[in-house]
Design an enzyme around this catalytic site. Structure first.
Site: not given
Ligand code: C5P
Length: 410
Positions: A216, A315, A345
């Site tokens: 991305n 994560i 979130k």
């Molecule tokens: O799940 P989403 O992408 O909507 O949430 C964004 C937040 O979650 C960000 O802080 C991103 O760094 C973290 N994130 C993560 N691991 C993932 C997806 C998002 O730590 N697989």
């Protein structure tokens, strides 16, 4: 982009002693003045053998002072006046001989005299050693440097690498940009002293075959700005970075990863050793279910290939679910309905704080506007909602974090 003036209003005495690194001090003056500082250059006789006061005067816009007996001073007390008028004294380059002098408190020329005479409680001394590696590693120099540090002097560097004498090793003066960053950091409030922060930044890259992948537009700039601001605030910082083209902020421990799985492995096992985890990375939600060993070829195929995707581990959610999690901060990059998505979130990941921003308006840019959201409230950062450079925002977030950590502990 808004221009930052990190040293606006600061009055710096820049002392030059004898060393070939004096040529770098010319650039340093330029950087300091550009950052808003007023720079008063003081040179020893030996420094004048390497660079002229004319050059330093032209760059600083102020007459260089070289002698204790400078008759331009109405009270003839240059050594007192210079220290009284300064917010900090930086000696760059500092020769082995000058460091020895400082360690002994000798004062037989203007620069050492003013270092001794400055009001110590409000005018700190920063020293950037520059010398041949044998001189630097000599026990006498090491003893003197230790004495200076004990006396409250901040020692900047030295760096390691090629030396003017043809040798390679420790003793190079730090680069002008590094000295600038050190000085800027020095003036930042140490609101996170003693805290350990773990930060993820950048995109992840999920390979399809040896030459292609899913990624991305995240540039990593926000996460890197947070890492820099955290170090400036006195924290111990580990940065786990996806594939980005950014240099590591001074003092930050960096680990590079490519995929979400690698980022997970770099973060989750050590997360509990930290006080704070900030998940800035734009982690790919999915990865190809299988990795093609060789490049997928176009030739001979009538239909485009299709890929099965599998979900990546979350994560942030994994860290938040640890038995003793650090204080977790998430980022939400959205394209609409920022507040609603950020709140959702916060609940989904069971974290205390989330920072919302509009993805298309921030990816790759130097400025950003944030929405700080917790379970009870939300507020814009900056308050007027106008985009501000990411380092300024990162510093404000560090103050915000420090307040919240204090509240949690109280
Ligand atoms: O799940 P989403 O992408 O909507 O949430 C964004 C937040 O979650 C960000 O802080 C991103 O760094 C973290 N994130 C993560 N691991 C993932 C997806 C998002 O730590 N697989």
């Amino acid at each position: 982009m808004s221009e930052r003036s990190d040293l606006q209003g600061r009055r710096i005495v820049l002392g030059l002693t004898g060393g070939i690194a004096c040529y770098k001090s010319a650039e340093l003056v330029r950087l300091l003045t550009k950052a808003g500082a007023t720079v008063q250059v003081v040179m020893t006789e030996a420094a004048e053998a390497f660079i002229t006061p004319v050059t330093m005067q032209a760059l600083s816009g102020r007459a260089v002072v070289t002698s204790q007996w400078d008759a331009r001073e109405p009270n003839n007390m240059a050594h007192i006046n210079l220290g009284r008028e300064a917010d900090a004294v930086m000696v760059a380059p500092a020769s082995a001989d000058f460091i020895a002098k400082l360690a002994q408190g000798r004062a037989d020329e203007l620069l050492s005299l003013l270092c001794l005479a400055r009001p110590r409680e409000r005018c700190p001394l920063l020293v950037a050693p520059a010398m041949n590696r044998e001189m630097w590693s000599h026990p006498a120099t090491q003893r003197n440097v230790a004495t200076l540090a004990q006396d409250g002097t901040l020692i900047l560097g030295p760096g390691c690498g090629d030396q003017a004498c043809g040798e390679v090793g420790d003793g190079r003066m730090l680069e002008p940009t590094e000295l600038l960053d050190e000085l800027i950091a020095f003036f930042q409030p140490k609101v996170l002293a003693g805290r350990r922060l773990l930060i993820t930044a950048g995109p992840t890259f999920e390979p399809i075959d040896p030459v292609r992948g899913i990624t991305n537009h995240s540039s990593g700039k926000m996460g890197f700005a947070l890492a820099r601001a955290a170090v400036e605030a006195g924290a111990d910082v580990t940065l786990v970075a996806g594939p980005v083209h950014l240099s590591t902020p001074r003092g930050v421990k960096r680990q590079n990863v490519m995929t979400a799985a690698q980022m997970y492995d770099a973060v989750v096992p050590c997360a509990a050793d930290h006080d704070v985890f900030i998940a800035t990375a734009a982690v790919a939600d999915w990865r190809p279910a299988s990795l093609s060993e060789h490049k997928i070829k176009k030739e001979g195929k009538k239909v485009a290939p299709t890929f099965e995707l599998t979900e990546n581990p979350d994560i942030l959610a994994a860290v938040a679910a640890l038995p003793k999690p650090p204080y977790c901060v998430g980022f939400a990059a959205e394209s609409e309905n920022l507040l609603a998505h950020a709140r959702a979130k916060l609940l989904r990941k069971r974290i205390p704080l989330i920072i919302g921003n509009l993805g298309p308006a921030t990816f790759g840019r130097d400025d950003n506007a944030l929405l700080v959201v917790d379970a009870q409230s939300d507020h814009a950062l900056p308050a007027d909602g106008r985009p501000t450079d990411k380092l300024t925002l990162a510093r404000a977030l560090m103050q915000e974090l420090a307040n919240r950590l204090q509240a949690v502990q109280a």
